[in-house]
Design a protein around this motif. Structure first.
Motif, mmCIF file in Angstrom:
data_model
loop_
_atom_site.group_PDB
_atom_site.id
_atom_site.type_symbol
_atom_site.label_atom_id
_atom_site.label_comp_id
_atom_site.label_asym_id
_atom_site.label_seq_id
_atom_site.Cartn_x
_atom_site.Cartn_y
_atom_site.Cartn_z
ATOM 1 N N ALA A 194 46.874 47.680 37.249
ATOM 2 C CA ALA A 194 46.052 46.182 36.869
ATOM 3 C C ALA A 194 45.495 45.975 36.543
ATOM 4 C CB ALA A 194 46.415 45.008 38.193
ATOM 5 N N ALA A 195 44.147 46.509 36.789
ATOM 6 C CA ALA A 195 42.996 45.892 36.374
ATOM 7 C C ALA A 195 42.703 47.011 35.426
ATOM 8 C CB ALA A 195 41.263 46.279 37.458
ATOM 9 N N GLN A 196 43.387 47.918 35.665
ATOM 10 C CA GLN A 196 43.215 48.588 33.906
ATOM 11 C C GLN A 196 43.621 48.176 32.398
ATOM 12 O OE1 GLN A 196 41.578 51.693 33.212
ATOM 13 N NE2 GLN A 196 42.363 52.079 30.977
ATOM 14 N N ARG A 197 44.989 47.517 33.152
ATOM 15 C CA ARG A 197 45.703 46.569 31.561
ATOM 16 C C ARG A 197 45.581 45.113 31.911
ATOM 17 N NH1 ARG A 197 48.886 49.383 29.454
ATOM 18 N NH2 ARG A 197 50.119 47.498 29.217
ATOM 19 N N GLY A 198 44.618 44.615 32.485
ATOM 20 C CA GLY A 198 44.549 42.925 32.430
ATOM 21 C C GLY A 198 45.561 42.517 33.072
ATOM 22 N N ARG A 199 46.179 43.152 34.000
ATOM 23 C CA ARG A 199 47.043 41.931 35.178
ATOM 24 C C ARG A 199 47.280 41.675 36.451
ATOM 25 N NH1 ARG A 199 48.403 41.530 30.396
ATOM 26 N NH2 ARG A 199 49.906 41.945 28.668
ATOM 27 N N SER A 200 47.856 41.204 36.798
ATOM 28 C CA SER A 200 47.215 40.745 38.446
ATOM 29 C C SER A 200 48.689 42.144 39.086
ATOM 30 C CB SER A 200 48.481 39.885 38.996
ATOM 31 O OG SER A 200 49.636 39.641 38.628
#
Length: 594
Positions: free
Chosen positions: A234-240
């Motif tokens: 999630a952090a890597q892809r900028g998603r929740s």
């Protein structure tokens, strides 16, 4: 200063002064530890040994037949073997072979990275000469790996360990398994294999096609295979986190798997299938190919009566008129691309045997007469190609083998064309005239054959260390014509590609090279040559700048063998064929009709 040293049989023979001996041995070990010092040894050795050759009996030379010197050469050779191990990928490749998909490294006792597989080089972006500290993991983890390597090298009670480290670049956890491994010479090494999987190029597209995944979903699978947690993805892809969980749920449904672990196993299985498909794609098992101009050619293989593998190449027209080509002990088995194309245009089938110990042709054992095996192997290749009669085209010292073949099988060979051809060397001055590189090896083979294996092995390792261009520039540096020939793009490609059979990342023919020189070609085979007078055309096409057959020696050949047809090219040396192949083929063509 030259002194005499008395042997057990009370005969005197020339040997080195104590000062020259000490300096030579010092140079010897310098080269053993660093082959780049080879030329310094060459220069010192020549200055010390050249006066001894002047005093030796040329018919039965016996220099430095000294147990002390021989023992130093033997010990230095053992050092060279260790260098060969560090640079010879045969054993290292075998160590890394099981790790085709995961990143794997081999550490030595100094924590240097001895080797890394393609997956490790791709994933870890390692520089040349990398050390453990260059691994892209956190500093604390570097220290933990260092301590573990040290423990595995020195603690015989434990031979493996597992560590969890964190990537400094991407932040995810990596599991490392470290295993002690003893090299063939007893040197302890440590293999480090990780769960950091090398993702094949285009594999996301394969997953999308196979399971109807979106591009985003395929990337999520990639992160899972890389052992990232949902929060890390999630952090890597900028998603929740909830978005990533929803995407994983969709992926599980499309792939008909029931857990992330099962999904990862499926992805790895598909990756294995993809790799297997790529590795088993149609094509020759072993090929000879250049950098774009040379056509890739299959090596053909036979099995000799004593069970050895014997390879050969066909250049030109595979169904054309046969010509046997002997490519010199440098293994020059390929021609410039234009020359190979012209051979095809002229309907010539150029048959190129790979002698024992070259390429994948198995080496003969030490008790076997190398020359006899070379002759027998060559005739076996010709029988396999259904050749009953053909001319021989050879380079330099391979004239010796051309003569032996012709003498052994009368009527089978219609002509000999020798490019940069050699004839028997019958006087010391013919060695002394040579350029220093050729004199160092050939005079070494003549006067000190027991020391030759070290000299040749060191030279081969030097060529591997500095590259073939640098090595060839050194060897042919005093022949401007050869240097300019070498720098022709087609010629350089042909020489570098062809000589891979003698020296490459996976092959080193130093033993075969040495055994050819100490067999028969440096003896007096003039009677064998003269026996061909009136039997078939013998044609020499030499260069005036030849470092091995300089002009004075060439003129002696022309005087002593006035029945041979001689040609001289002023603008080239030992690489005469590669510069004047058109002239050679023009002279060869009418001989095919005889």
């Amino acid at each position: 200063m030259v002194t005499n040293r008395r042997q057990a049989d009370d005969s005197d023979f020339p040997t080195l002064s104590d000062k020259d001996r000490a300096e030579a041995i010092g140079c010897l070990y310098d080269v053993a530890l660093d082959p780049a010092r080879y030329e310094a040894l060459l220069d010192h050795w020549e200055s010390a040994v050249s006066p001894l050759r002047a005093r030796a009996d040329f018919a039965a030379p016996r220099l430095l037949d000294d147990p002390q010197i021989a023992s130093h050469f033997r010990r230095a050779g053992e050092f060279l073997d260790r260098i060969a191990l560090t640079e010879d990928p045969d054993e290292i490749d075998a160590i890394l072979a099981p790790f085709d998909r995961v990143a794997a490294l081999v550490f030595d006792q100094q924590h240097c990275i001895r080797a890394a597989n393609e997956a490790a080089r791709t994933r870890l972006n390692l520089p040349d000469g990398a050390r453990l500290g260059d691994l892209p993991i956190n500093a604390d983890d570097i220290e933990a790996v260092s301590e573990t390597v040290r423990m595995l090298v020195h603690d015989n009670d434990k031979d493996s360990a597992v560590l969890r480290v964190r990537s400094r670049v991407e932040g995810h956890l990596i599991v490392l398994r470290l295993q002690r491994h003893l090299a063939a010479d007893g040197t302890p090494l440590v293999i480090a294999a990780s769960n950091d999987v090398a993702w094949p190029e285009g594999f996301c597209d394969i997953l999308r096609s196979a399971f109807n995944l979106s591009g985003t979903e395929a990337e999520v699978v990639r992160h899972l295979v890389d052992c990232r947690s949902v929060s890390e993805i999630a952090a890597q892809r900028g998603r929740s986190v909830d978005t990533i969980r929803a995407q994983i749920k969709s992926i599980l449904a499309k792939t008909e798997t029931h857990s992330q672990l099962e999904l990862v196993r499926l992805a790895l299985s598909v990756m294995d299938m993809t790799n297997l498909t790529l590795q088993s794609a149609p094509g020759p098992r072993v090929i000879s190919g250049g950098d774009g101009m040379l056509k890739a050619l299959d090596f053909k293989s036979l099995v000799t009566p004593d069970g050895r593998r014997l390879d050969y190449l066909l250049l030109g027209d595979p169904g054309g008129t046969p010509v046997l080509y002997l490519p010199l002990d440098f293994g020059f088995v390929r021609w410039p691309a234009s020359a190979e194309a012209e051979a095809a245009n002229r309907g010539l089938r150029i048959i190129v045997p790979l002698r024992a110990g070259y390429g994948l042709s198995d080496m003969v054992d030490r008790k076997t007469d190398y020359d006899a095996a070379l002759i027998a192997d060559t005739l076996q290749v010709l029988r396999a190609e259904n050749v009953t009669r053909c001319p021989i085209l050879c380079i330099s010292g391979d004239t010796y083998y051309a003569v032996r073949l012709t003498r052994q099988t009368p009527g089978m060979f219609s002509a000999i064309i020798a490019c940069s051809g050699m004839l028997p060397l019958t006087g010391r001055e013919q060695y002394e005239r040579m350029d220093k590189w050729h004199r160092f090896i050939l005079a070494g083979a003549k006067y000190t054959p027991h020391l030759l294996p070290f000299m040749v092995k060191a030279g081969f390792l030097l060529a591997r260390k500095i590259g073939k261009r640098g090595f060839l520039h050194a060897v042919y540096g005093n022949s401007p014509g050869d240097i300019s020939t070498l720098e022709e793009t087609e010629v350089f490609e042909a020489i570098v590609t062809g000589s891979d059979t003698a020296l490459s990342d996976t092959n080193c023919a130093h033993e075969a090279f040495s055994r050819q020189l100490v067999s028969g070609q440096l003896g007096d085979w003039s009677d064998e040559v003269n026996a061909l007078r009136g039997q078939l055309p013998v044609i020499y096409m030499n260069g005036a700048q030849d470092p091995q057959v300089p002009l004075a020696t060439f003129e002696e050949f022309r005087r002593d063998y006035d029945w041979i047809e001689f040609h001289l090219f002023e603008n080239v040396g030992q690489l005469a064929f590669f510069r004047h192949w058109r002239d050679v083929l023009d002279r060869l063509t009418p001989l095919l009709e005889e």
